[in-house]
Design a protein around this motif. Structure first.
Motif, PDB file in Angstrom:
ATOM      1  N   THR A 181       0.444  -0.796  -0.214  1.00  0.00           N
ATOM      2  CA  THR A 181      -0.356  -0.073   0.009  1.00  0.00           C
ATOM      3  C   THR A 181       0.975   1.360   0.152  1.00  0.00           C
ATOM      4  O   THR A 181       0.586   2.060  -0.255  1.00  0.00           O
ATOM      5  N   LEU A 182       2.448   1.274   0.445  1.00  0.00           N
ATOM      6  CA  LEU A 182       2.747   2.335   0.766  1.00  0.00           C
ATOM      7  C   LEU A 182       3.710   2.369  -0.584  1.00  0.00           C
ATOM      8  O   LEU A 182       4.156   3.661  -1.014  1.00  0.00           O
ATOM      9  N   ALA A 183       3.621   1.383  -1.384  1.00  0.00           N
ATOM     10  CA  ALA A 183       5.001   1.526  -2.403  1.00  0.00           C
ATOM     11  C   ALA A 183       3.967   2.241  -3.121  1.00  0.00           C
ATOM     12  O   ALA A 183       4.384   3.096  -4.529  1.00  0.00           O
ATOM     13  N   ASP A 184       2.208   1.394  -3.989  1.00  0.00           N
ATOM     14  CA  ASP A 184       1.755   2.401  -4.042  1.00  0.00           C
ATOM     15  C   ASP A 184       0.941   3.784  -3.916  1.00  0.00           C
ATOM     16  O   ASP A 184       1.336   4.696  -4.919  1.00  0.00           O
ATOM     17  N   GLU A 185       0.962   3.871  -3.485  1.00  0.00           N
ATOM     18  CA  GLU A 185       1.286   5.665  -2.536  1.00  0.00           C
ATOM     19  C   GLU A 185       1.649   6.343  -3.002  1.00  0.00           C
ATOM     20  O   GLU A 185       1.876   7.707  -4.039  1.00  0.00           O
ATOM     21  N   VAL A 186       3.661   6.264  -3.290  1.00  0.00           N
ATOM     22  CA  VAL A 186       4.380   6.276  -3.077  1.00  0.00           C
ATOM     23  C   VAL A 186       4.488   6.734  -5.006  1.00  0.00           C
ATOM     24  O   VAL A 186       4.738   7.964  -5.659  1.00  0.00           O
ATOM     25  N   VAL A 187       4.250   5.653  -5.319  1.00  0.00           N
ATOM     26  CA  VAL A 187       4.180   5.554  -6.923  1.00  0.00           C
ATOM     27  C   VAL A 187       3.035   6.433  -7.535  1.00  0.00           C
ATOM     28  O   VAL A 187       3.352   7.286  -8.506  1.00  0.00           O
TER      29      VAL A 187
END
Length: 199
Positions: free
Chosen positions: A149-155
């Protein structure tokens, strides 16, 4: 926020600036250094004076690995709930400690919680310091947020010149796992991850 930077230089390039708050941390910081090295990324580590004094070896390791150090104050206090004189004194003490440990000027400042006040802005300007905030904070400090979820948010939120705020200490395993997912996706799309240039 007047008087603060929320995005770094980019020109036409896809550039993401990684920043890491709340260190150094005995468990987290070495893992951060390994992860950033894996991805050819550089970062600015916003360090607290007390933690830096307790682990000068980690402060030196950050600099030796090609990263930069920023000022996160003496103690992690809110400038909105602390007397301005105490806030300024804490930043000044942290600046002295960090400059002594790194042997370099420390001109970047990040107030804890991003809580900027007119007093901090005046103090920063008077000393040719730069207040650095962010435009991407995925919430790695929330235990309920998974690395994916965090990675998706950064991208999803990344824009050329974006400054992403992540954390050392307890959130580090979650944040690093997210970085391991996000940076390869961004790199495949042509993004670079240098350290935010000095002011």
């Amino acid at each position: 926020m007047p008087g603060a930077v929320v995005r770094g230089p980019s020109g036409d390039e896809r550039t993401l600036y990684v920043t890491v708050d709340d260190g150094p941390d005995a468990s987290g910081t070495p893992r951060w250094l390994d992860a950033l090295d894996r991805h050819g990324a550089r970062a600015v580590f916003f360090l607290s004076a007390g933690r830096a004094e307790a682990r000068p070896d980690l402060v030196r390791a950050i600099v030796d690995a090609g990263h930069r150090v920023g000022n996160h104050g003496d103690a992690h206090v809110s400038a909105w709930r602390t007397r301005p004189r105490e806030v300024r004194a804490g930043f000044e003490r942290a600046e002295r400690v960090l400059e002594d440990l790194t042997g370099e000027p420390v001109r970047d400042v990040r107030p804890p919680y991003g809580r900027v006040t007119p007093s901090i802005v005046r103090w920063a300007r008077a000393g040719n310091r730069r207040i650095v905030l962010w435009d991407v904070m995925p919430g790695d400090f929330l235990p309920s947020r998974s690395p994916s979820t965090l990675a998706d948010e950064v991208v999803r939120l990344a824009r050329p010149g974006s400054i992403v705020a992540l954390h050392d200490g307890a959130p580090a395993p979650r944040a690093i796992a997210a970085l391991d997912l996000a940076l390869p996706r961004l790199a495949a799309a042509g993004w670079r991850f240098p350290a935010l240039p000095p002011p």
